[in-house]
Design a protein around this motif. Sequence first.
Motif, short mmCIF file in Angstrom:
data_model
loop_
_atom_site.label_atom_id
_atom_site.label_comp_id
_atom_site.label_asym_id
_atom_site.label_seq_id
_atom_site.Cartn_x
_atom_site.Cartn_y
_atom_site.Cartn_z
N ILE A 1 0.85 -1.18 0.00
CA ILE A 1 0.00 0.00 0.00
C ILE A 1 0.89 1.23 0.00
O ILE A 1 1.76 1.37 0.85
CB ILE A 1 -0.93 0.03 1.23
N LEU A 2 0.66 2.10 -0.95
CA LEU A 2 1.41 3.34 -1.05
C LEU A 2 0.51 4.48 -0.61
O LEU A 2 -0.62 4.61 -1.10
CB LEU A 2 1.88 3.58 -2.48
N LYS A 3 0.98 5.28 0.33
CA LYS A 3 0.24 6.46 0.75
C LYS A 3 1.05 7.69 0.37
O LYS A 3 2.16 7.85 0.84
CB LYS A 3 0.00 6.45 2.27
N SER A 4 0.47 8.51 -0.45
CA SER A 4 1.12 9.75 -0.86
C SER A 4 0.12 10.87 -0.64
O SER A 4 -0.62 11.25 -1.53
CB SER A 4 1.54 9.68 -2.32
N THR A 5 0.08 11.37 0.58
CA THR A 5 -0.95 12.34 0.93
C THR A 5 -0.52 13.79 0.75
O THR A 5 -1.36 14.66 0.66
CB THR A 5 -1.42 12.13 2.38
N ARG A 6 0.78 14.03 0.68
CA ARG A 6 1.24 15.42 0.57
C ARG A 6 0.69 16.09 -0.68
O ARG A 6 0.16 17.20 -0.63
CB ARG A 6 2.76 15.49 0.58
N LEU B 1 -1.91 15.28 -2.35
CA LEU B 1 -3.36 15.39 -2.20
C LEU B 1 -3.72 16.60 -1.34
O LEU B 1 -4.59 17.38 -1.70
CB LEU B 1 -3.93 14.11 -1.58
N HIS B 2 -3.03 16.76 -0.22
CA HIS B 2 -3.27 17.92 0.65
C HIS B 2 -3.10 19.21 -0.13
O HIS B 2 -3.94 20.12 -0.06
CB HIS B 2 -2.29 17.94 1.84
#
Length: 187
Positions: A2-7, A9-10
């Motif tokens: 699972i890759l989370k790339s929230t920066r 998106l924010h």
Amino acid sequence: MILKSTRGLHDSLALILDMPEMCDVTFLVGKRHAPIYGVKAILATRSRCLYQLILQHQRTAEAESSSKKSKKGNRSPLQQKLVIDMHDYLVEDFRRFITFVHSGKVKIDANNVIGLLCASVEYGFPDLQTACTKFIQRSQDRGEGKQILDSAWNYQHKRVSQKLICKQCCKSTRNLTTLKTGSEKPF
């Protein structure tokens, strides 16, 4: 995996607020009625209170437009933006609150902490409320509470601000009594 790339998106969600054509709700904030833009879907999914506010204003707008529709003909729903008056917040405080709602990030400082606290209580954001409360406590512990108290007067009509003002005034009175009498117990 699972890759989370929230920066990204924010940042993208915060950027949308600077593009009125991408937003479908406009808040007219403060005495000047400054426009602050938002996306109904994001606002409504982040807060039940905001969902109810949007729904209430949407129903009112639809009722008004249906009475006008018979006189002027059909208007495309894409041409219509929901407009909500928010006269009881300072413009920059509400802008930062809406940015937080959309992106999950906000810079809290002594100038906006009370506005953010009031909005977090009113619209149901306990994580923001906790962060604001901790910021206020740390500021008071460092002796920097005067600027926060001064900004609290801008929101004296909000219950949370009234409590803070009362607490600070009582503390100041107690400190003044201690200075005058030299004792901890007021007479």
